[in-house]
Design an enzyme around this catalytic site. Structure first.
Site, PDB file in Angstrom:
ATOM      1  N   SER A   6      46.166 148.142  -3.192  1.00 47.04           N
ATOM      2  CA  SER A   6      47.197 148.478  -4.177  1.00 47.04           C
ATOM      3  C   SER A   6      48.434 149.037  -3.498  1.00 47.04           C
ATOM      4  O   SER A   6      48.332 149.794  -2.535  1.00 47.04           O
ATOM      5  CB  SER A   6      46.675 149.555  -5.119  1.00 47.04           C
ATOM      6  OG  SER A   6      45.889 148.965  -6.093  1.00 47.04           O
ATOM      7  N   GLY A  35      42.233 149.558  -2.627  1.00 44.88           N
ATOM      8  CA  GLY A  35      42.800 150.008  -1.354  1.00 44.88           C
ATOM      9  C   GLY A  35      43.980 149.165  -0.909  1.00 44.88           C
ATOM     10  O   GLY A  35      44.741 149.571  -0.038  1.00 44.88           O
ATOM     11  N   HIS A  87      50.270 153.937  -9.575  1.00 45.81           N
ATOM     12  CA  HIS A  87      48.899 154.448  -9.714  1.00 45.81           C
ATOM     13  C   HIS A  87      48.353 154.959  -8.378  1.00 45.81           C
ATOM     14  O   HIS A  87      47.244 155.500  -8.337  1.00 45.81           O
ATOM     15  CB  HIS A  87      47.975 153.417 -10.377  1.00 45.81           C
ATOM     16  CG  HIS A  87      47.414 152.381  -9.465  1.00 45.81           C
ATOM     17  ND1 HIS A  87      47.954 151.129  -9.320  1.00 45.81           N
ATOM     18  CD2 HIS A  87      46.335 152.416  -8.643  1.00 45.81           C
ATOM     19  CE1 HIS A  87      47.221 150.442  -8.452  1.00 45.81           C
ATOM     20  NE2 HIS A  87      46.239 151.207  -8.026  1.00 45.81           N
ATOM     21  N   ASP A 115      54.100 149.753 -12.897  1.00 49.38           N
ATOM     22  CA  ASP A 115      53.289 150.340 -11.824  1.00 49.38           C
ATOM     23  C   ASP A 115      54.056 150.231 -10.496  1.00 49.38           C
ATOM     24  O   ASP A 115      53.768 149.367  -9.660  1.00 49.38           O
ATOM     25  CB  ASP A 115      51.938 149.613 -11.759  1.00 49.38           C
ATOM     26  CG  ASP A 115      50.934 150.327 -10.868  1.00 49.38           C
ATOM     27  OD1 ASP A 115      51.240 151.443 -10.408  1.00 49.38           O
ATOM     28  OD2 ASP A 115      49.853 149.755 -10.623  1.00 49.38           O
TER      29      ASP A 115
HETATM   30  C1  4AZ Z   1      42.514 148.352  -7.030  1.00 53.88           C
HETATM   31  O1  4AZ Z   1      41.541 148.935  -7.500  1.00 53.88           O
HETATM   32  C2  4AZ Z   1      42.619 146.886  -7.213  1.00 53.88           C
HETATM   33  N1  4AZ Z   1      41.812 142.007  -7.465  1.00 53.88           N
HETATM   34  C3  4AZ Z   1      43.715 146.225  -6.708  1.00 53.88           C
HETATM   35  C4  4AZ Z   1      43.822 144.858  -6.876  1.00 53.88           C
HETATM   36  C5  4AZ Z   1      42.841 144.177  -7.541  1.00 53.88           C
HETATM   37  C6  4AZ Z   1      41.745 144.831  -8.052  1.00 53.88           C
HETATM   38  C7  4AZ Z   1      41.637 146.198  -7.881  1.00 53.88           C
HETATM   39  C8  4AZ Z   1      42.993 142.700  -7.718  1.00 53.88           C
HETATM   40  O2  4AZ Z   1      43.376 148.968  -6.417  1.00 53.88           O
END
Ligand code: 4AZ
Length: 259
Positions: free
Chosen positions: A209, A207, A66, A112
């Protein structure tokens, strides 16, 4: 003499800022010792870190599917502590090619995972190193301690200047699923992790991710999604590095390796 010592102590306390509760994050974490995560990659657009990743081969970064952005100007910064400014330790690349897992499903969030082929070969040194893929793909037991790092949103609501890390604990899929009913299915290709302390909220957030989840010293997962960040009793969800993904990674890298 003792009163002098006491005065010294009191004046020290006065100048050391208190660690504000829940305000030292990723969410609830702390700034890493600079360059102590030498395999961390920052995936940026316009100097903003949109995702993390890990350098798994000299020309390859593993991240979340993603994190694919169809916009240009994406750069991958290796060797960073403060990723948004130039630092002498950094090596900066463009993305030559995106390889999202072909089975990635944006709505179920299954698969993902994505490889990025960089437009050059990283020079490995003290600041830039590889994170080896796990050689065993056994599931990670609930209760296992893990760590995660990123430049993502902190409890101030803003992204972090410096790389931050936190410690998490693996949660069983059944209990995780119960928090994600009506949201998505938690599959065996996912791991869930939550702060180890019930009262101190700690989590990955926007951020972060794509960044690596390292459990018992082994690269085990990739930051994927969550309902909010740092909510009480709400684990974050990670893509689990299963055998199927490791095989896919090895296949893509060997098929697209430069001669
Ligand atoms: C995101 O939006 C995201 N709390 C990544 C991890 C989490 C929530 C949102 C986990 O990239």
């Amino acid at each position: 003499m003792t009163s002098h010592l006491l005065a010294l102590l009191l004046s020290l306390i006065a100048v050391i800022p208190p660690q504000r509760y829940g305000c030292t994050d990723i969410i609830g974490g702390r700034v890493v010792r600079p360059h102590s995560w030498p395999y961390m990659a920052a995936i940026q657009r316009k100097n903003l870190t949109e995702c993390g990743g890990a350098l798994v081969e000299k020309q390859w970064v593993l991240t979340a599917a993603h994190c694919q952005s169809n916009k240009s100007e994406v750069r991958v910064v290796l060797g960073a502590h403060q990723a948004s400014i130039a630092e002498k330790e950094q090596q900066i690349f463009k993305v030559m090619h995106y390889f999202p897992n072909p089975q990635f499903d944006r709505s179920s969030k299954e698969n993902d995972i994505m490889l990025l082929k960089l437009n050059g070969i990283a020079k490995l040194n003290k600041f830039v190193q590889l994170l080896p893929l796990p050689d065993s793909c056994e599931d990670i037991e609930p209760g296992t301690m893990c760590k995660v790092a990123g430049w993502g949103v902190t409890s101030s609501g803003k992204p972090s200047k410096y790389l931050r890390k936190t410690t998490l604990k693996i949660v069983g899929r059944k209990s995780c699923q119960s928090k994600y009913v009506n949201y998505t299915k938690i599959t065996s290709n996912m791991l869930c992790a939550i702060g180890k302390n019930k009262f101190l909220k700690t989590d990955a957030c926007q951020g972060d991710s794509g960044g690596p989840l390292i459990c018992a010293g082994r690269y085990s997962g990739i930051v994927s999604f969550g309902k909010g960040c740092g909510r009480r009793d709400m684990p974050g969800v990670y893509t689990r590095l299963t055998e199927k993904y490791i095989d896919w990674i090895k296949k893509i890298i060997s098929l697209h390796r430069d001669p």
